[in-house]
Scaffold this active site. Structure first.
Site, PDB file in Angstrom:
ATOM      1  CB  CYS A 148     -18.850  -7.800   2.170  1.00 39.09           C
ATOM      2  SG  CYS A 148     -17.171  -7.145   2.302  1.00 39.09           S
ATOM      3  CB  CYS A 193     -18.056 -15.428  -6.956  1.00 44.08           C
ATOM      4  SG  CYS A 193     -16.844 -14.695  -5.842  1.00 44.08           S
ATOM      5  CB  CYS A 236     -22.327 -17.071  -4.298  1.00 37.47           C
ATOM      6  SG  CYS A 236     -22.344 -16.584  -2.552  1.00 37.47           S
ATOM      7  CG  ASP A 293      -2.096  -0.906   1.117  1.00 42.09           C
ATOM      8  OD1 ASP A 293      -2.352  -1.392   0.012  1.00 42.09           O
ATOM      9  OD2 ASP A 293      -2.736  -1.167   2.149  1.00 42.09           O
ATOM     10  CB  CYS A 314     -23.171  -4.531   1.259  1.00 41.32           C
ATOM     11  SG  CYS A 314     -22.598  -2.806   1.285  1.00 41.32           S
ATOM     12  CB  CYS A 328     -17.394 -14.457   1.848  1.00 42.98           C
ATOM     13  SG  CYS A 328     -16.558 -15.426   0.568  1.00 42.98           S
ATOM     14  CB  CYS A 331     -20.316 -10.546  -0.325  1.00 38.89           C
ATOM     15  SG  CYS A 331     -20.178 -10.519  -2.132  1.00 38.89           S
ATOM     16  CB  CYS A 344     -17.928  -2.513   7.476  1.00 40.14           C
ATOM     17  SG  CYS A 344     -19.399  -3.523   7.182  1.00 40.14           S
ATOM     18  CB  CYS A 378     -17.491   1.328   1.288  1.00 38.96           C
ATOM     19  SG  CYS A 378     -16.599   0.029   2.169  1.00 38.96           S
TER      20      CYS A 378
END
Length: 323
Positions: A250, A193, A196, A138, A203, A254, A199, A247, A219
């Site tokens: 999500c 995924c 599905c 990052d 949210c 999963c 997630c 948070c 978000c």
């Protein structure tokens, strides 16, 4: 350097240093689909007011601009799934913020990995891109989830997180850029995924939309950490529940995270002081206590003023739950 490094040796060293997964991709410009996705995300203001995300787009699209002569991107993942959690009836934090700052931890391990491969920084190099290798956590514009996919670590789920097979998504990512080639490059992993949408349904602000683009302004992680407004809207405060920092909904929704295993990294374990925090302690925390509690932690990014704002925002949710 024009030598070839061993894929298996790099992975063995990464595992010895505590990384859960490691893979290698050839350094090159991202594919046209990823380039289009980034451009559309920026055009739709998916990055909210995080202006740094819109800068250096050409570098994000081509990591070779981060290191002269870059040939390989080593992608690593460090597990942060917690062994113990904050009591559920007390104010919550996203799991990634439980321990010390992951930037420092992953960076230190990647420098150790480079050293174990016989690579060392050049004191004569004036700029990062002139070094024989580069560590990124990052700390430079790079599309880390894209490169983790290219390196075969996992795929990017509809929650926009990297999902590792049989392990889930609670991982910190980092990259080691090399001017060496490796003998074998790993293959990208296909999306698993399917249909599905757990997630997406989990949210509370619909920030994930249909799973193809994150709306950061909606978000709760952005709202509670990056957002610098003095107040949080009533709507967003209600959606926060009793979580004042980040948070994980999500991720918790999963199905792949049912396979998540607790991490064993000492620096990522929550302190006793953090686990002992209560509503009363959070509501009365002083700036000095805040500095002590979060010394060396990523959670300091929200700052003391942001922490107070967030705690104030969720107080009403507690009062409503007691009625």
């Amino acid at each position: 350097m024009n030598s070839r490094l061993s894929n298996s040796v790099i992975k063995a060293e990464a595992q010895r240093l505590g990384f859960f997964a490691c893979g290698m991709a050839r350094a090159q410009k991202v594919d046209s689909t990823e380039e289009r996705n980034l451009e559309q995300w920026l055009e739709h203001k998916g990055h909210a007011d995080m202006q740094y995300m819109a800068k250096h787009k050409e570098v994000r699209l081509d990591p070779r601009l981060l290191l002269n002569g870059a040939k390989t991107i080593v992608s690593v993942a460090l597990n942060y799934c917690p062994k113990v959690t904050i009591p559920q009836d007390e104010p919550q934090m996203a799991y990634y913020a439980y321990g010390l700052d992951y930037h420092d931890i992953v960076k230190q391990k990647l420098y150790a990995l480079a050293g174990n491969l016989g690579l060392h920084t050049d004191p004569q190099a004036a700029r990062p891109e002139e070094q024989p290798f580069r560590v990124v956590v990052d700390t430079a514009p790079i599309l880390e989830r894209y490169w983790a996919r290219q390196a075969g670590l996992g795929w990017q789920g509809k929650n926009r997180q990297l999902i590792i097979p049989n392990a889930g998504s609670m991982f910190f990512l980092g990259e080691l850029l090399l001017t060496d080639e490796v003998d074998i490059y790993d293959q990208p992993m296909a999306d698993r995924c399917g249909a599905c949408r757990k997630c997406l349904d989990a949210c509370p602000t619909n920030a994930l939309g249909d799973g193809t683009m994150l709306d950061s302004a909606k978000c709760l992680s952005y709202i509670t950490i990056e957002n610098r407004n003095d107040k949080i809207s009533t709507h967003d405060a209600s959606a926060m529940g009793n979580c004042f920092y980040g948070c994980d909904r999500c991720q918790k929704a999963c199905p792949h995270n049912r396979y998540a295993s607790p991490n064993n990294t000492p620096e990522l374990q929550p302190s006793r002081q953090l686990l002992d925090m209560t509503w009363e302690k959070w509501e009365t925390i002083t700036e000095e206590q805040y500095q002590t509690l979060f010394k060396g932690c990523a959670a300091k990014r929200a700052k003391y003023k942001g922490l107070q704002r967030n705690i104030e925002a969720i107080k009403g949710n507690r009062e409503n739950s007691i009625k």
